[in-house]
Design an enzyme around this catalytic site. Sequence first.
Site, PDB file in Angstrom:
ATOM      1  N   GLU A  53       0.831  -1.207   0.000  1.00 49.67           N
ATOM      2  CA  GLU A  53       0.000   0.000   0.000  1.00 49.67           C
ATOM      3  C   GLU A  53       0.865   1.256   0.000  1.00 49.67           C
ATOM      4  OE1 GLU A  53      -2.103  -2.981   2.811  1.00 49.67           O
ATOM      5  OE2 GLU A  53      -0.088  -2.604   2.046  1.00 49.67           O
ATOM      6  N   CYS A  78      -2.396  -3.919   7.160  1.00 50.41           N
ATOM      7  CA  CYS A  78      -2.012  -4.127   8.557  1.00 50.41           C
ATOM      8  C   CYS A  78      -2.518  -2.973   9.424  1.00 50.41           C
ATOM      9  CB  CYS A  78      -0.501  -4.271   8.684  1.00 50.41           C
ATOM     10  SG  CYS A  78       0.443  -2.833   8.161  1.00 50.41           S
ATOM     11  N   ALA A 157      13.973 -36.365  -8.199  1.00 38.53           N
ATOM     12  CA  ALA A 157      13.894 -36.868  -9.575  1.00 38.53           C
ATOM     13  C   ALA A 157      13.975 -38.379  -9.513  1.00 38.53           C
ATOM     14  CB  ALA A 157      15.036 -36.301 -10.414  1.00 38.53           C
ATOM     15  N   ARG A 212      23.611 -21.494  -7.481  1.00 42.92           N
ATOM     16  CA  ARG A 212      24.623 -21.062  -8.455  1.00 42.92           C
ATOM     17  C   ARG A 212      24.112 -21.034  -9.894  1.00 42.92           C
ATOM     18  NH1 ARG A 212      25.287 -25.961  -6.521  1.00 42.92           N
ATOM     19  NH2 ARG A 212      25.671 -27.757  -7.887  1.00 42.92           N
TER      20      ARG A 212
END
Length: 349
Positions: A53, A78, A157, A212
């Site tokens: 906001e 908030c 995997a 990386r």
Amino acid sequence: MTKDEKYISRCIQLARNGLCNAAPNPMVGAVIVYKDRIIGEGYHIRCGEGHAEVNAIRSVKDEALLKESTIYVSLEPCSHYGKTPPCADLIISKGIPRVVIGCVDPFSLVAGRGIRKLQDAGIQVTVGVLEKECQELIRRFITFNTRKRPYITLKWAQSSDGFIDILREGGSPVVLSTPLTSMYVHKQRAEHKAILVGRKTALLDNPSLTTRHWYGKNPLRLVIDKELTLPSSLKLFDGSVSTCVFTNREKESTDAIHYIRLDFNRSIIPQIADYLYEQKIQSLLVEGGSQLLQSFIDSGYWDEIYVEHSRTSLQQGVKAPLIPAGIQATYFERGGVTTAHYIPKENSL
């Protein structure tokens, strides 16, 4: 799609830009509309800085228009003082007459208080526009604040015949990922605050557990080493990234390596989750071996599972973890490789 839904949809789109840096705060987007024209936009870029906001209001060139505008926010503004002042107070002070909110904030210090503060100030408030989509956006934040643990993602995997590795005592691990899917794994790492492996994975694969191959912060590295038998020469202990070692032994921590003692006479999964919650670690990626992954599945400590289905056949080796019966997967293709995505039924928003 209604007009309100269109602008909340844009809020969600903006909010996703904060995925890697907003935590432990939620991702939030805001749009300011004057006579069907967007005059301001913003999202929560990183924790400790301006909320969505604030950034949206700052982007408006002519603040006089705010008194005739609507501000759209994916999450309830908030109402408490944290690292920044309350956004509800800012909206009131700017004289914005209407606020449209995607979903209520589950955080106990807000949880409807922001909405009430706006309404008490005479502002027209609409709540629940694209509510499910807005809740899905902040699912990590919701899990952290309601279940008192990090949001946990499991990934692995596996070969076409259901193995994740060959049986070995040394040598190089079997590579089942492609360069493209490996890069996506590093993207996932950048989107999580911590990453966990078990002792055997650390010893056999000697992983760096860094980002990386993708732009982003390295996650906090976590490893389970009950008897502290892992050699100090491993990449996990190179000091380039902070590493936490979960053990049953007492050992003094250093600047880069922290030793956390657990009670191995009972399940360590809840203990790890409790430690991460105490450290305000909102998300955890588990890349461990089959045994560690299965432990998280069996204990119910998981929120998402990603399984990359390689075309390679191993014929024998370490069996892939078993997904609980009755949980349906959604599938997507990436570079010719199929990945299955699982979400527990109780986590479906």
